[in-house]
Motif scaffolding. Structure first.
Motif, PDB file in Angstrom:
ATOM      1  N   HIS A 129       6.195 -50.640  24.415  1.00  0.00           N
ATOM      2  CA  HIS A 129       5.339 -51.837  24.428  1.00  0.00           C
ATOM      3  C   HIS A 129       5.879 -52.820  23.385  1.00  0.00           C
ATOM      4  CE1 HIS A 129       1.019 -53.440  25.137  1.00  0.00           C
ATOM      5  NE2 HIS A 129       1.734 -54.404  24.581  1.00  0.00           N
ATOM      6  N   GLU A 175       4.325 -54.453  30.806  1.00  0.00           N
ATOM      7  CA  GLU A 175       4.524 -55.792  31.390  1.00  0.00           C
ATOM      8  C   GLU A 175       5.999 -56.093  31.644  1.00  0.00           C
ATOM      9  OE1 GLU A 175       2.393 -58.636  28.947  1.00  0.00           O
ATOM     10  OE2 GLU A 175       0.561 -58.241  30.045  1.00  0.00           O
ATOM     11  N   ASN A 178       7.270 -59.544  32.808  1.00  0.00           N
ATOM     12  CA  ASN A 178       7.200 -60.797  32.037  1.00  0.00           C
ATOM     13  C   ASN A 178       8.556 -61.451  31.880  1.00  0.00           C
ATOM     14  OD1 ASN A 178       4.494 -61.007  31.705  1.00  0.00           O
ATOM     15  ND2 ASN A 178       4.448 -60.335  29.579  1.00  0.00           N
ATOM     16  N   TYR A 186      10.765 -65.476  24.072  1.00  0.00           N
ATOM     17  CA  TYR A 186       9.828 -64.463  23.562  1.00  0.00           C
ATOM     18  C   TYR A 186       9.720 -63.285  24.544  1.00  0.00           C
ATOM     19  CZ  TYR A 186       5.514 -61.988  22.754  1.00  0.00           C
ATOM     20  OH  TYR A 186       4.609 -60.975  22.592  1.00  0.00           O
ATOM     21  N   SER A 242       2.346 -57.108  34.269  1.00  0.00           N
ATOM     22  CA  SER A 242       1.424 -58.201  33.992  1.00  0.00           C
ATOM     23  C   SER A 242       1.146 -58.860  35.333  1.00  0.00           C
ATOM     24  CB  SER A 242       2.104 -59.177  33.032  1.00  0.00           C
ATOM     25  OG  SER A 242       1.382 -60.376  32.980  1.00  0.00           O
ATOM     26  N   TYR A 316      -5.392 -61.228  33.001  1.00  0.00           N
ATOM     27  CA  TYR A 316      -6.086 -62.176  32.143  1.00  0.00           C
ATOM     28  C   TYR A 316      -6.452 -63.460  32.872  1.00  0.00           C
ATOM     29  CZ  TYR A 316      -4.521 -59.332  28.216  1.00  0.00           C
ATOM     30  OH  TYR A 316      -4.318 -58.295  27.352  1.00  0.00           O
ATOM     31  N   TRP A 352      -5.709 -70.377  28.624  1.00  0.00           N
ATOM     32  CA  TRP A 352      -5.555 -69.433  29.733  1.00  0.00           C
ATOM     33  C   TRP A 352      -6.705 -69.623  30.727  1.00  0.00           C
ATOM     34  CZ3 TRP A 352      -3.582 -63.914  27.911  1.00  0.00           C
ATOM     35  CH2 TRP A 352      -2.425 -64.088  27.140  1.00  0.00           C
ATOM     36  N   TRP A 426      -8.440 -55.239  26.648  1.00  0.00           N
ATOM     37  CA  TRP A 426      -7.396 -55.429  25.639  1.00  0.00           C
ATOM     38  C   TRP A 426      -7.992 -55.715  24.256  1.00  0.00           C
ATOM     39  CZ3 TRP A 426      -2.863 -54.153  24.338  1.00  0.00           C
ATOM     40  CH2 TRP A 426      -2.272 -54.754  23.215  1.00  0.00           C
ATOM     41  N   SER A 433      -2.121 -60.998  17.731  1.00  0.00           N
ATOM     42  CA  SER A 433      -1.771 -61.480  19.072  1.00  0.00           C
ATOM     43  C   SER A 433      -0.272 -61.310  19.290  1.00  0.00           C
ATOM     44  CB  SER A 433      -2.160 -62.954  19.200  1.00  0.00           C
ATOM     45  OG  SER A 433      -1.376 -63.578  20.203  1.00  0.00           O
ATOM     46  N   ALA A 434       0.073 -60.844  20.485  1.00  0.00           N
ATOM     47  CA  ALA A 434       1.498 -60.665  20.794  1.00  0.00           C
ATOM     48  C   ALA A 434       2.169 -62.025  20.964  1.00  0.00           C
ATOM     49  CB  ALA A 434       1.669 -59.833  22.059  1.00  0.00           C
ATOM     50  N   GLY A 435       1.562 -62.871  21.752  1.00  0.00           N
ATOM     51  CA  GLY A 435       2.194 -64.135  22.108  1.00  0.00           C
ATOM     52  C   GLY A 435       2.303 -65.109  20.950  1.00  0.00           C
ATOM     53  N   LYS A 441      -6.862 -65.189  17.120  1.00  0.00           N
ATOM     54  CA  LYS A 441      -7.047 -65.043  18.563  1.00  0.00           C
ATOM     55  C   LYS A 441      -7.571 -63.625  18.786  1.00  0.00           C
ATOM     56  CE  LYS A 441      -4.787 -65.708  23.041  1.00  0.00           C
ATOM     57  NZ  LYS A 441      -3.552 -65.693  23.821  1.00  0.00           N
ATOM     58  N   TYR A 443      -9.857 -60.474  20.434  1.00  0.00           N
ATOM     59  CA  TYR A 443     -10.324 -59.916  21.704  1.00  0.00           C
ATOM     60  C   TYR A 443     -11.412 -58.851  21.498  1.00  0.00           C
ATOM     61  CZ  TYR A 443      -6.229 -61.887  24.170  1.00  0.00           C
ATOM     62  OH  TYR A 443      -5.282 -62.725  24.720  1.00  0.00           O
TER      63      TYR A 443
HETATM   64  P1  P53 Z   1      -1.836 -62.334  23.442  1.00  0.00           P
HETATM   65  C1  P53 Z   1       1.799 -63.126  28.108  1.00  0.00           C
HETATM   66  C2  P53 Z   1       1.064 -63.232  29.280  1.00  0.00           C
HETATM   67  C3  P53 Z   1       0.174 -62.225  29.622  1.00  0.00           C
HETATM   68  C4  P53 Z   1       0.017 -61.118  28.803  1.00  0.00           C
HETATM   69  O1  P53 Z   1      -1.732 -61.567  24.828  1.00  0.00           O
HETATM   70  C5  P53 Z   1       0.765 -61.011  27.666  1.00  0.00           C
HETATM   71  C6  P53 Z   1       1.650 -62.007  27.314  1.00  0.00           C
HETATM   72  C7  P53 Z   1       2.422 -61.915  26.056  1.00  0.00           C
HETATM   73  O2  P53 Z   1       1.832 -62.758  25.137  1.00  0.00           O
HETATM   74  O3  P53 Z   1       0.741 -59.938  26.858  1.00  0.00           O
HETATM   75  C8  P53 Z   1      -0.154 -58.875  27.036  1.00  0.00           C
HETATM   76  O4  P53 Z   1      -1.816 -61.311  22.373  1.00  0.00           O
HETATM   77  C9  P53 Z   1       0.404 -57.740  26.232  1.00  0.00           C
HETATM   78  C10 P53 Z   1      -0.320 -57.508  24.943  1.00  0.00           C
HETATM   79  C11 P53 Z   1      -0.916 -58.814  24.470  1.00  0.00           C
HETATM   80  C12 P53 Z   1      -1.962 -59.254  25.482  1.00  0.00           C
HETATM   81  O5  P53 Z   1      -1.401 -59.376  26.762  1.00  0.00           O
HETATM   82  O6  P53 Z   1      -0.659 -63.237  23.424  1.00  0.00           O
HETATM   83  O7  P53 Z   1       0.558 -56.527  26.933  1.00  0.00           O
HETATM   84  O8  P53 Z   1       0.585 -56.916  24.044  1.00  0.00           O
HETATM   85  O9  P53 Z   1      -1.465 -58.758  23.184  1.00  0.00           O
HETATM   86  C13 P53 Z   1      -2.653 -60.545  25.121  1.00  0.00           C
HETATM   87  O10 P53 Z   1      -3.134 -63.061  23.471  1.00  0.00           O
END
Ligand code: P53
Length: 480
Positions: A129, A175, A178, A186, A242, A316, A352, A426, A433-435, A441, A443
């Motif tokens: 991951h 994912e 992606n 990224y 994803s 999402y 989003w 999540w 946050s990953a992104g 941010k 959850y």
């Molecule tokens: P964050 C992009 C689009 C959809 C899901 O995302 C994504 C991403 C990467 O940013 O990531 C997944 O933290 C991923 C998690 C991530 C989560 O969605 O950017 O599997 O690691 O934290 C939410 O809001």
């Protein structure tokens, strides 16, 4: 009762986003350890190694590494019967190319899984991951190099053997699709350790490198699925994609074609995972582009032997696709060019689109295509929370988002007959946050006192959504 009696109700996280302890007990540097903090419209910087003085939010994260016992007690109080996390590859093989595993890393996950099982919480484990050892990037160019198949298999074998009686549900690459969005560095970086320079930093160069890396990962995944089933025939091993539901902007035939191609470009990954072979449209793409990829006969046989048991996916949002650039006849979909706004949907504070019905659409689409069990392993709303003077945190927006998505999931089960085995929202405990690398941010149902700049006590507290989700689980989703 609409959902299965053994429905998996859980929460999902990833090692690099919550563990911290980035250099503790022999852990090596991962691709996420060289990512700085970003924000909306500010991409996270990928640094050359770890540079002192920069803000790397994953280095400490929420320090789950040291606080996991208290946290798992809270997860139990929340009522979870499963917990999705990942194993940080770099705790087990710090550089990725060692022959022997790091015992301290293995011991950490033994203890973590024991702690979960003590409460009847089943671990659901992602093998990769966004946690590729950084050394594999500097020495081998990441997943451009075929040798990563063996490194990954060695790592997977070590953990699947060690935890064969503790973990039943596995997923290979988080994912993996992606990186089809290959203009966003990224994504290619965290998926495959790819960033681009010179000739490779062109559309064709990026595309080729992403497909080659993806191929090696699919072979590695299939190898590990086969291996895992040998280690323990009871293992359930899935892929992880994803899944933004992809709509057509209009009934104009060109828009419909673009939507179809958009689906192909993202979901050929799950096609290979589930069916064990490449779909023709991707073979044709490789031909047209003269990619001349390294794909051997043995690779194809391996894909055939390593079909997944279920499809895990994150949901999402949905996207709208249009042919606004006249791309006929190829309809060469590029995510950064061919997505338009959806006038029917509101967006989150991070832009989003919020679309509960899109989850039902996703479940139907995937189930029709694959006819194997589906596992919603991520879903949720990233939002800013406010701590009141008395310490309470009211997050009705989060409850509203999840309630509508769970309702849509139930409709997919009740009305459409989709086989869903579980749901793990999540970031159910706030994490990085990953992104964007932000903390704000959020959850979670569990608040963590930490800010974007890294300050805070790391204290955990319950938001209103905590009691709400507990009740959802208690009633097996009957009362949401
Ligand atoms: P964050 C992009 C689009 C959809 C899901 O995302 C994504 C991403 C990467 O940013 O990531 C997944 O933290 C991923 C998690 C991530 C989560 O969605 O950017 O599997 O690691 O934290 C939410 O809001």
């Amino acid at each position: 009762m609409s959902l299965r009696k053994d429905f998996l109700w859980g929460g999902a996280v990833a090692a690099h986003q919550l563990e911290g302890a980035w250099n503790v007990n022999g852990k090596g540097i991962s691709v996420s350890d060289v990512l700085t903090a970003g924000g909306v419209g500010v991409e996270r910087e990928i640094t050359n190694g770890v540079i002192p003085g920069k803000n790397y939010p994953n280095h400490e994260a929420i320090d789950f590494y040291h606080l996991y016992k208290e946290d798992i007690a809270l997860f139990h109080e929340l009522g979870l019967n499963c917990f999705r996390t990942s194993i940080a590859w770099t705790r087990i093989f710090p550089n990725g190319d060692e022959l022997e595993a790091n015992e301290a890393g293995l011991q950490f996950y033994d203890d973590l899984f024991d702690e979960c099982l003590k409460y009847g919480i089943e671990p659901v484990i992602t093998l990769s991951h966004f946690e590729i050892p950084y050394h594999l990037v500097t020495e081998y160019g990441g997943w451009r190099d075929r040798r990563l198949i063996d490194f990954f298999s060695r790592y997977a074998k070590a953990v699947m053997t060690r935890y064969k009686d503790k973990v039943k549900y596995w997923m290979t690459f988080n994912e993996i699709d992606n990186q089809s969005n290959y203009f966003r560095t990224y994504s290619t970086w965290v998926n495959s350790g790819l960033k681009f320079e010179g000739e490779e930093d062109t559309k064709l160069g990026r595309e080729r490198a992403s497909y080659q890396a993806s191929h090696y990962e699919l072979v590695a995944s299939a190898k590990v699925v086969e291996l895992g089933h040998q280690i323990n025939p009871d293992f359930k091993i899935g892929c992880m994609i994803s899944f933004p539901s992809l709509y057509s902007k209009s009934c104009k035939p060109e828009d419909m074609m673009m939507q179809m191609v958009a689906n192909q470009r993202r979901y050929w990954y799950s096609d290979v995972h589930v069916r064990g072979h490449y779909p023709n449209f991707i073979k044709k793409l490789f031909e047209r582009r003269n990619f001349n990829l390294d794909i051997t006969i043995e690779d194809l046989a391996q894909l055939e032997r390593g079909k997944v048991d279920y499809v895990g996916f994150s949901y999402y949002k949905s996207f709208v696709v249009a042919d606004e650039h006249g791309k006929s006849p190829e309809f060469d979909y590029v995510e950064t060019q061919d997505i338009v706004d959806n006038p029917y949907l509101d967006v989150s504070d991070w832009g989003w689109p919020v679309d509960p019905l899109g989850l039902r659409w996703a479940l139907n689409w995937l189930y029709e295509r694959y006819e194997i069990p589906l596992f919603i392993v991520e879903n949720g709303l990233g939002a800013e929370d406010k701590v009141e003077a008395d310490g309470t945190i009211h997050d009705p927006y989060r409850i509203d988002y999840l309630r509508k998505h769970i309702a849509a999931m139930k409709d997919a089960v009740d009305i459409d007959g989709v086989d869903v085995i579980g749901y793990t929202p999540w970031g159910f405990i706030d994490l990085v946050s990953a992104g964007t690398g932000e903390m704000k941010k959020r959850y979670g149902f569990i608040y963590v006192d930490k800010d974007n700049d890294g300050s805070g006590t790391l204290k955990r507290s319950k938001k209103d959504s905590f009691a709400w989700y507990h009740h959802v689980i208690d009633t097996n989703g009957e009362e949401i």
